[in-house]
Design a protein around this motif. Structure first.
Motif, PDB file in Angstrom:
ATOM      1  N   CYS A 203       5.811   3.003   1.917  1.00 27.61           N
ATOM      2  CA  CYS A 203       4.744   2.042   1.678  1.00 27.61           C
ATOM      3  C   CYS A 203       4.526   1.214   2.939  1.00 27.61           C
ATOM      4  O   CYS A 203       5.348   1.195   3.847  1.00 27.61           O
ATOM      5  N   HIS A 204       3.384   0.558   2.971  1.00 30.25           N
ATOM      6  CA  HIS A 204       3.058  -0.386   4.032  1.00 30.25           C
ATOM      7  C   HIS A 204       3.036  -1.752   3.373  1.00 30.25           C
ATOM      8  O   HIS A 204       2.251  -1.995   2.457  1.00 30.25           O
TER       9      HIS A 204
ATOM     10  N   LEU B 295       0.851  -1.181   0.000  1.00 29.04           N
ATOM     11  CA  LEU B 295       0.000   0.000   0.000  1.00 29.04           C
ATOM     12  C   LEU B 295       0.892   1.238   0.000  1.00 29.04           C
ATOM     13  O   LEU B 295       1.669   1.448   0.938  1.00 29.04           O
ATOM     14  N   LYS B 296       0.784   2.047  -1.029  1.00 32.72           N
ATOM     15  CA  LYS B 296       1.625   3.237  -1.122  1.00 32.72           C
ATOM     16  C   LYS B 296       1.115   4.306  -0.163  1.00 32.72           C
ATOM     17  O   LYS B 296      -0.083   4.576  -0.089  1.00 32.72           O
ATOM     18  N   LEU B 297       2.043   4.918   0.585  1.00 28.44           N
ATOM     19  CA  LEU B 297       1.691   5.925   1.575  1.00 28.44           C
ATOM     20  C   LEU B 297       2.045   7.338   1.135  1.00 28.44           C
ATOM     21  O   LEU B 297       1.706   8.289   1.817  1.00 28.44           O
TER      22      LEU B 297
END
Length: 69
Positions: A52-53, A39-41
């Protein structure tokens, strides 16, 4: 054995490497691929680095099952 040593070298912890090869290998052994979700932050404030996460795909499903027991 070579793969285990490479993982230990990357993680710097033999206990974590053991968990990867015992717990996670059995959990994801039948899965054909797609073990992680990214997941891009966005960008970090200080230096603009992309953040990212990274999570295992069934992590939340397993946590929900464990909390209900």
């Amino acid at each position: 054995m070579h793969a285990r040593r490479q993982v230990e070298n990357y993680l710097f912890d033999s206990a974590a490497a053991k968990k990867v090869f015992t717990d996670y290998a059995s959990r994801f052994g039948s899965r054909p691929g797609g073990y992680t979700r990214i997941l891009k932050l966005g960008s970090r404030f200080g230096d603009g680095a992309q953040m990212c996460h990274l999570e295992l795909v069934d992590f939340r499903d397993n946590e929900a099952k464990d909390s209900n027991d």
